[in-house]
Design a protein around this motif. Structure first.
Motif, short mmCIF file in Angstrom:
data_model
loop_
_atom_site.label_atom_id
_atom_site.label_comp_id
_atom_site.label_asym_id
_atom_site.label_seq_id
_atom_site.Cartn_x
_atom_site.Cartn_y
_atom_site.Cartn_z
N GLU A 49 16.29 -0.06 10.49
CA GLU A 49 15.83 -1.45 10.54
C GLU A 49 16.47 -2.19 11.71
N ARG B 192 15.42 -0.69 15.37
CA ARG B 192 14.03 -1.00 15.71
C ARG B 192 13.86 -2.45 16.15
N GLU B 193 14.78 -3.31 15.73
CA GLU B 193 14.71 -4.70 16.18
C GLU B 193 14.97 -4.81 17.67
N THR C 1 17.89 -11.32 18.07
CA THR C 1 17.39 -10.18 17.30
C THR C 1 18.29 -9.82 16.14
#
Length: 211
Positions: A14, A17-18, A185
């Motif tokens: 998670e 991928r940001e 992010t």
């Protein structure tokens, strides 16, 4: 008890991928990892954190803020693929006669903070992104008293635990009071370089003088 890698892998994916949605990264457990022993092209990140332990013999519980988590990471530019190997060092019960080394249990909040710090280190060491980020400090569930029990710490017994040059236990990383900017992010603050030439060694000396 084995480490619940499903949670670690899910959270890691998670987060990575940001910041790098088009790149493939893999996180795996490697119990043979050793600090500062790296293959060519690999980088290292170490984190000391808070976790709980339970003895498999007497069911005794204890907490430690000196749990070492070690990461080795490698990025392949040509394949757009990266890999991270991790090792969590165990502790054993100080009450039992012949205890086994037990794997720590982490809260999901602290797992998230550890992996946040890891991803920031990947950006710095693998992608050469220049901003220096403040580490997310660990959350301690309870106040701990007494010295680190090095006789029952796997990392200490192998000669590479949380000891500085004076033989004192090093605390979990704490965010320093430098000017910060927000990361859009990861939601973590980014450390701006200090204006003075002070070093960590000087900070330790000042702290000793105050005592």
């Amino acid at each position: 008890m084995d480490l619940d890698m499903k949670v670690w892998k899910r959270m890691f994916q998670e987060l990575i991928r940001e910041v790098k949605p088009w790149h493939t990264w893999q996180l795996t457990l490697d119990k043979s990892l050793l600090p500062n022993i790296l293959k060519p092209g690999w980088a290292q990140y170490q984190q000391w954190t808070f976790a709980w332990f339970q003895c498999s013999l007497c069911s005794r519980n204890w907490a430690s803020a000196q749990v070492q988590v070690l990461f080795h990471m490698h990025w392949s530019e040509g394949e757009s693929r990266g890999q991270v190997k991790m090792r969590v060092f165990a502790q054993r019960c100080q009450k039992c006669a012949q205890p086994s080394f037990e794997v720590p249990e982490f809260t999901e909040e602290n797992i998230s903070r550890i992996l946040n710090n890891l991803v920031l280190q990947i950006l710095k060491k693998c992608y050469r992104e220049g901003i220096k980020f403040v580490k997310s400090p660990m959350i301690k569930d309870i106040a701990l008293k007494g010295p680190h029990n090095s006789d029952n710490c796997e990392a200490c017994l192998q000669g590479f635990c949380v000891q500085n040059d004076m033989g004192l236990a090093v605390q979990s990383p704490i965010a320093l009071p430098f000017p910060t900017i927000s990361s859009p992010t990861l939601g973590i603050t980014a450390e701006m370089p200090p204006t003075s030439g002070s070093t960590r060694e000087e900070a330790v000396k000042k702290k000793k003088i105050k005592k």
